[in-house]
Every structure is written in C-alpha cells, then in structure tokens.
Design a protein around this motif. Sequence first.
Motif, short mmCIF file in Angstrom:
data_model
loop_
_atom_site.label_atom_id
_atom_site.label_comp_id
_atom_site.label_asym_id
_atom_site.label_seq_id
_atom_site.Cartn_x
_atom_site.Cartn_y
_atom_site.Cartn_z
N LEU A 173 0.80 -1.22 0.00
CA LEU A 173 0.00 0.00 0.00
C LEU A 173 0.83 1.27 0.00
CD1 LEU A 173 -2.67 -1.25 2.54
CD2 LEU A 173 -2.89 -1.09 0.05
N ASP A 174 2.05 1.19 0.50
CA ASP A 174 2.89 2.38 0.61
C ASP A 174 4.10 2.26 -0.30
OD1 ASP A 174 2.15 1.74 3.92
OD2 ASP A 174 1.34 3.49 2.86
N SER A 175 4.28 3.23 -1.17
CA SER A 175 5.46 3.18 -2.03
C SER A 175 6.70 3.69 -1.30
CB SER A 175 5.22 4.01 -3.29
OG SER A 175 4.96 5.36 -2.94
N GLN A 176 6.50 4.61 -0.36
CA GLN A 176 7.62 5.13 0.42
C GLN A 176 7.18 5.30 1.87
OE1 GLN A 176 10.02 8.35 -1.05
NE2 GLN A 176 9.24 8.12 -3.12
N VAL A 177 8.10 4.97 2.78
CA VAL A 177 7.82 5.15 4.20
C VAL A 177 9.04 5.81 4.84
CG1 VAL A 177 7.41 3.99 6.39
CG2 VAL A 177 6.25 3.19 4.33
N PRO A 185 9.70 2.70 15.60
CA PRO A 185 9.18 1.46 15.02
C PRO A 185 8.65 1.70 13.61
CG PRO A 185 7.58 2.41 16.50
CD PRO A 185 8.82 3.27 16.59
N VAL A 186 8.56 0.63 12.85
CA VAL A 186 8.03 0.75 11.49
C VAL A 186 7.19 -0.47 11.14
CG1 VAL A 186 9.99 -0.40 10.34
CG2 VAL A 186 8.65 1.31 9.09
N GLU A 187 6.17 -0.24 10.33
CA GLU A 187 5.36 -1.33 9.78
C GLU A 187 5.21 -1.09 8.29
OE1 GLU A 187 1.58 -3.40 11.42
OE2 GLU A 187 0.85 -1.81 10.07
N LEU A 188 5.56 -2.08 7.51
CA LEU A 188 5.37 -2.04 6.05
C LEU A 188 4.24 -2.99 5.72
CD1 LEU A 188 9.11 -2.11 4.87
CD2 LEU A 188 7.71 -0.17 5.59
N ARG A 189 3.25 -2.47 5.01
CA ARG A 189 2.04 -3.24 4.81
C ARG A 189 2.06 -4.06 3.53
NH1 ARG A 189 -2.60 1.08 5.34
NH2 ARG A 189 -1.10 2.30 4.11
N CYS A 190 1.46 -5.23 3.62
CA CYS A 190 1.36 -6.12 2.47
C CYS A 190 0.04 -6.88 2.56
CB CYS A 190 2.51 -7.11 2.45
SG CYS A 190 2.36 -8.41 1.20
N GLU A 193 14.79 -0.96 -0.12
CA GLU A 193 13.46 -1.22 -0.66
C GLU A 193 13.04 -2.63 -0.25
OE1 GLU A 193 13.02 -0.33 -4.81
OE2 GLU A 193 10.84 -0.17 -4.60
N TYR A 194 11.80 -2.76 0.17
CA TYR A 194 11.30 -4.02 0.69
C TYR A 194 10.16 -4.53 -0.20
CZ TYR A 194 14.09 -2.95 4.76
OH TYR A 194 15.15 -2.67 5.59
N PHE A 195 10.26 -5.79 -0.55
CA PHE A 195 9.28 -6.41 -1.44
C PHE A 195 8.57 -7.56 -0.73
CE2 PHE A 195 10.21 -4.36 -5.46
CZ PHE A 195 11.51 -3.91 -5.31
N CYS A 196 7.27 -7.53 -0.81
CA CYS A 196 6.45 -8.65 -0.35
C CYS A 196 6.19 -9.56 -1.54
CB CYS A 196 5.14 -8.11 0.22
SG CYS A 196 4.03 -9.34 0.91
N ALA A 197 6.16 -10.85 -1.32
CA ALA A 197 5.97 -11.78 -2.43
C ALA A 197 5.13 -12.96 -1.97
CB ALA A 197 7.32 -12.27 -2.96
N VAL A 198 4.46 -13.57 -2.91
CA VAL A 198 3.60 -14.72 -2.62
C VAL A 198 3.86 -15.82 -3.64
CG1 VAL A 198 1.70 -13.75 -3.97
CG2 VAL A 198 1.23 -15.48 -2.24
N ARG A 199 3.88 -17.01 -3.16
CA ARG A 199 3.95 -18.18 -4.03
C ARG A 199 2.67 -18.95 -3.82
NH1 ARG A 199 9.14 -21.49 -3.54
NH2 ARG A 199 9.70 -20.65 -5.57
N THR A 229 4.92 -4.22 -5.57
CA THR A 229 5.64 -3.12 -6.23
C THR A 229 6.74 -2.52 -5.37
OG1 THR A 229 3.90 -1.64 -5.51
CG2 THR A 229 3.74 -2.50 -7.76
N GLY A 230 6.85 -2.97 -4.14
CA GLY A 230 7.94 -2.52 -3.28
C GLY A 230 7.59 -1.31 -2.44
N THR A 231 8.23 -1.23 -1.28
CA THR A 231 8.12 -0.07 -0.38
C THR A 231 9.52 0.40 -0.04
OG1 THR A 231 6.05 -0.83 0.62
CG2 THR A 231 7.36 0.78 1.86
#
Lengths: 115, 115
Positions: free
Chosen positions: B7-11, B18-23, B88-94, B107-109
């Motif tokens: 949801l967030d392209s940049q944080v 603390p930080v939370e990157l959403r996926c 840059e952090y990427f969430c991925a699913v298999r 798309t990465g954060t």
Amino acid sequence: GAGVSQSPSNKVTEKGKDVELRCDPISGHTALYWYRQSLGQGLEFLIYFQGNSAPDKSGLPSDRFSAERTGGSVSTLTIQRTQQEDSAVYLCASSLAQGLTDTQYFGPGTRLTVL
Amino acid sequence: AQSVTQLDSQVPVFEEAPVELRCNYSSSVSVYLFWYVQYPNQGLQLLLKYLSGSTLVKGINGFEAEFNKSQTSFHLRKPSVHISDTAEYFCAVRGPSGGYQKVTFGTGTKLQVIP
C-alpha cells in the motif's frame, strides 16, 4: 560459496539492437528464474527453467524476448530489436527446487538502458 | 491468480522508531509468503518467509511479520529501525498459479530511515 552472478552489470544500447544478458546460478541449483524490475513497478516474472523440463515462458512480454539455459547451468536472456520500454533491471535467481518451500537466491541484476 | 499489494510506495521513519510495512495478498487457496530486501545497487535478499505453523515469523536484522489469514495480510515490522535499514522491501507470494513455482512480487516499499 559464490552466489548468483550476472553480466554485464550495466548495458547501454541503441533502439533496435539486440542484447544478451547472462546469468550464472549457484552451483547445484536446478531452478533458474528471470525477472524484470522496471522503475516504479515490482518484479515481473519472465521465464522459469527447472532441470531438463520445458521452460515456463508465460511471462515473456513479446516474441522479441527469448532465453536459453545451456547444460542446466548458465542462462542467457536475449532481447531482439530492443525498444525504450525494455529499459529496466533484469534479475536472475536460482534455487535448489526443493519444492514449495524453496528459497530463491538473487543476483545483483543487469541494468539495461535503451536509448 | 495470486496478487500482492503493497500500500505504501515510500515510508519515511526516524531512526530508532518502530516501522510497519504493509502487504496484502489475494488468493483463494493456501499460499506461501515472503519478504525480500533490496539494498541500493544490490540484488534481493530474503528477510523472512511464512510457510505454515506459527503466524508470527521472525527474520534477519530484527524484522518480523505476522500472517493474518482473515485479513489476507502479511505486514512487516521492526520495533526500532537503524540507518542501515534504508532499502526497498518487497512482499511476495507463491501460490497455486503456475504450480507454485512462480513468485509474484509486490511493487515494493522504500523505507527511508531519517537520522
């Protein structure tokens, strides 16, 4: 041990030229993947090789893109008649193909710029 | 087919905060979830993965993520960030699309840690 290596690290080419990108996977890894990372977008799956099986080419964006993997090791991604929209970082990954829990190891990528 | 939304392209976050990157992911069946980190000019590195079992997964560099099936989320957290976490952090699913061999990336954060 050595990780996944890719060459060249950077490639600048003119529109309409052909380019070849090389990937050397980790020794013993039977699975090899190619991805494309464009600015502002995630990683786009291109092609997947597993052992001697026919590759999964479902991600290749056009027939200008092709890839081969010789001897089950080194892979070459070829882009013919390059277009400006082909500019991106091309990432290669390999894995042991141990099943659903398999972990991919990525190379540093090749940055392709089409002028 | 499965998909991943970051949801967030940049944080931006201050150091030691603390930080939370959403996926969030979409799939009607069981999936395997991953977080990768990409430091500047480097390839992707696996941070952590959820395969089964405990929904709280701990990874490298003090990161953790929680799998929430009801919310189809896999948010990444760290209680106190360092300058070196800038990446840059990427969430991925298999998932079942492509026989569980394809990994679909978000798309990465971009995490920017401010001194």
